[in-house]
Scaffold this motif. Structure first.
Motif, mmCIF file in Angstrom:
data_model
loop_
_atom_site.group_PDB
_atom_site.id
_atom_site.type_symbol
_atom_site.label_atom_id
_atom_site.label_comp_id
_atom_site.label_asym_id
_atom_site.label_seq_id
_atom_site.Cartn_x
_atom_site.Cartn_y
_atom_site.Cartn_z
ATOM 1 N N GLU A 145 0.835 -1.191 0.000
ATOM 2 C CA GLU A 145 0.000 0.000 0.000
ATOM 3 C C GLU A 145 0.877 1.250 0.000
ATOM 4 O OE1 GLU A 145 -3.749 0.227 2.477
ATOM 5 O OE2 GLU A 145 -2.388 1.475 3.654
ATOM 6 N N LEU A 146 0.624 2.134 -0.948
ATOM 7 C CA LEU A 146 1.339 3.403 -1.026
ATOM 8 C C LEU A 146 0.650 4.425 -0.136
ATOM 9 C CD1 LEU A 146 3.374 5.403 -2.293
ATOM 10 C CD2 LEU A 146 1.740 5.717 -4.162
ATOM 11 N N VAL A 147 1.409 5.034 0.766
ATOM 12 C CA VAL A 147 0.909 6.122 1.606
ATOM 13 C C VAL A 147 1.498 7.418 1.071
ATOM 14 C CG1 VAL A 147 0.759 7.048 3.948
ATOM 15 C CG2 VAL A 147 0.797 4.566 3.584
ATOM 16 N N THR A 148 0.641 8.339 0.662
ATOM 17 C CA THR A 148 1.089 9.566 0.013
ATOM 18 C C THR A 148 0.130 10.690 0.382
ATOM 19 O OG1 THR A 148 1.817 10.465 -2.129
ATOM 20 C CG2 THR A 148 -0.202 9.131 -2.123
ATOM 21 N N ARG A 149 0.412 11.899 -0.097
ATOM 22 C CA ARG A 149 -0.429 13.026 0.301
ATOM 23 C C ARG A 149 -1.831 12.944 -0.310
ATOM 24 N NH1 ARG A 149 4.726 14.943 0.146
ATOM 25 N NH2 ARG A 149 5.406 16.002 2.060
ATOM 26 N N GLY A 150 -1.903 12.624 -1.583
ATOM 27 C CA GLY A 150 -3.197 12.528 -2.244
ATOM 28 C C GLY A 150 -3.175 11.438 -3.287
ATOM 29 N N SER A 151 -4.131 10.512 -3.245
ATOM 30 C CA SER A 151 -4.099 9.364 -4.148
ATOM 31 C C SER A 151 -4.220 9.774 -5.613
ATOM 32 C CB SER A 151 -5.220 8.381 -3.782
ATOM 33 O OG SER A 151 -6.497 8.973 -3.986
ATOM 34 N N PHE A 152 -5.079 10.777 -5.894
ATOM 35 C CA PHE A 152 -5.331 11.143 -7.287
ATOM 36 C C PHE A 152 -4.175 11.942 -7.897
ATOM 37 C CE2 PHE A 152 -9.553 10.196 -5.703
ATOM 38 C CZ PHE A 152 -10.094 9.476 -6.762
ATOM 39 N N VAL A 153 -3.268 12.427 -7.044
ATOM 40 C CA VAL A 153 -2.104 13.158 -7.559
ATOM 41 C C VAL A 153 -1.133 12.212 -8.243
ATOM 42 C CG1 VAL A 153 -0.118 14.574 -6.922
ATOM 43 C CG2 VAL A 153 -2.332 14.977 -5.823
ATOM 44 N N VAL A 154 -0.916 11.048 -7.639
ATOM 45 C CA VAL A 154 0.122 10.143 -8.123
ATOM 46 C C VAL A 154 -0.425 8.945 -8.891
ATOM 47 C CG1 VAL A 154 0.235 8.656 -6.077
ATOM 48 C CG2 VAL A 154 2.320 9.115 -7.398
ATOM 49 N N SER A 155 -1.720 8.648 -8.776
ATOM 50 C CA SER A 155 -2.254 7.455 -9.430
ATOM 51 C C SER A 155 -2.081 7.465 -10.951
ATOM 52 C CB SER A 155 -3.730 7.256 -9.060
ATOM 53 O OG SER A 155 -4.520 8.356 -9.479
ATOM 54 N N PRO A 156 -2.171 8.630 -11.648
ATOM 55 C CA PRO A 156 -1.939 8.588 -13.103
ATOM 56 C C PRO A 156 -0.554 8.081 -13.478
ATOM 57 C CG PRO A 156 -3.052 10.624 -12.499
ATOM 58 C CD PRO A 156 -2.628 9.967 -11.212
ATOM 59 N N PHE A 157 0.450 8.357 -12.640
ATOM 60 C CA PHE A 157 1.798 7.858 -12.886
ATOM 61 C C PHE A 157 1.806 6.333 -12.900
ATOM 62 C CE2 PHE A 157 5.572 6.007 -10.884
ATOM 63 C CZ PHE A 157 6.574 6.411 -11.752
ATOM 64 N N TYR A 158 1.242 5.707 -11.876
ATOM 65 C CA TYR A 158 1.261 4.251 -11.789
ATOM 66 C C TYR A 158 0.388 3.611 -12.870
ATOM 67 C CZ TYR A 158 3.868 4.600 -7.446
ATOM 68 O OH TYR A 158 4.852 4.866 -6.516
#
Length: 268
Positions: A145-158
């Motif tokens: 599980e990735l813990v980050t500031r905002g899921s929608f910020v980084v999800s396009p990268f993955y």
């Protein structure tokens, strides 16, 4: 899938590793906690071992060169058919490559990367070693599980790099995306906003299956680790977040239905 079996679908978490300052002490901790046995790893990677549980290799542990003051953290590896091409795509999508790609003997080809927000992860192109399946077996990794500031910020990268489909949790107070490949849940992204620990930044957390989460948590403290978050019930099993004596954080979970582990996601 086991060693020598068919390759994992690209994007599937297939392996985890940990770089530590004291390899001997870490071997003792994880042997006492999970029952892992160890064998020497590829010589070209420096002091390192493979952790075995039963008939499986379940994780890799290595010792940092010159005992450098680097963060001690579990690192998930995501499967690929071409590590070089994946690393090029990581760069094109705003991520970075810290190590590799390089060969790990005959086992495979690997790299260590980071997403645009700074969370590190590994890339694994299987050779003789394909990895370990997340099928819920006790003593093995079952979820990342990735813990980050905002899921929608980084999800396009993955999604761009690994082809994930995402499914948001419908809630006004939870920022969580489940990552899917071919209709199967293989990981998650949790957005925590300003609650992200300043000393860690965005990071991946690995969950290991145990027979009893409360007993495993108590054992962590007896072995010199500490509790990050006390054991608690979730819709998918009883779990706790802990850290080993060097500060590497991970989670232990007693899955409610281990047979369905790879199609479920763990959130609380």
């Amino acid at each position: 899938m086991t060693e020598g079996a068919a390759r994992f679908t690209p994007g599937t978490p297939c392996w985890v590793s940990l770089m530590v300052h004291d390899l001997t002490a870490s071997e003792k901790f994880y042997h006492e906690l999970f029952g892992w046995e160890f064998q020497e790893g590829p010589a070209q990677l420096g002091p390192c071992v493979h952790a075995n549980f039963g008939d499986r290799q379940v994780a890799g542990l290595g010792e940092m060169h010159d005992r450098r003051s680097l963060p001690v953290a579990w690192l998930p590896y995501l499967a690929t058919d071409d590590a070089d091409a994946t690393c090029a795509l990581v760069r094109d999508c705003g991520g970075t490559i810290g190590v590799g790609p390089l060969d790990s003997g005959d086992a495979g080809r690997m790299a260590i990367a980071a997403d645009p927000c700074g969370a590190a992860f590994g890339v694994w192109q299987a050779g003789e070693h394909t990895g370990v399946p997340a099928d819920g077996r006790v003593g093995t990794p079952v979820w990342n599980e990735l813990v980050t500031r905002g899921s929608f910020v980084v999800s396009p990268f993955y999604s761009r790099v690994f082809g994930y489909d995402t499914e948001p949790v419908v809630s006004t107070d939870i920022d969580y995306l489940t990552l899917h490949l071919g209709g199967r849940a293989i990981g998650g992204i949790r957005g925590v906003g300003g609650s992200l620990p300043r000393d860690r930044g965005p990071h991946w957390t690995t969950y290991f299956a145990v027979a009893d989460a409360d007993e495993a948590t108590q054992r962590v403290t007896e072995l010199g680790g500490h509790i990050v978050r006390e054991p608690r019930d979730s819709p998918y099993g009883r779990l706790a977040h802990v850290a080993d004596p060097e500060g590497a954080r991970f989670a232990v979970v007693r899955m409610l239905d281990p047979r369905d582990a790879v199609t479920r996601h763990i959130r609380d």
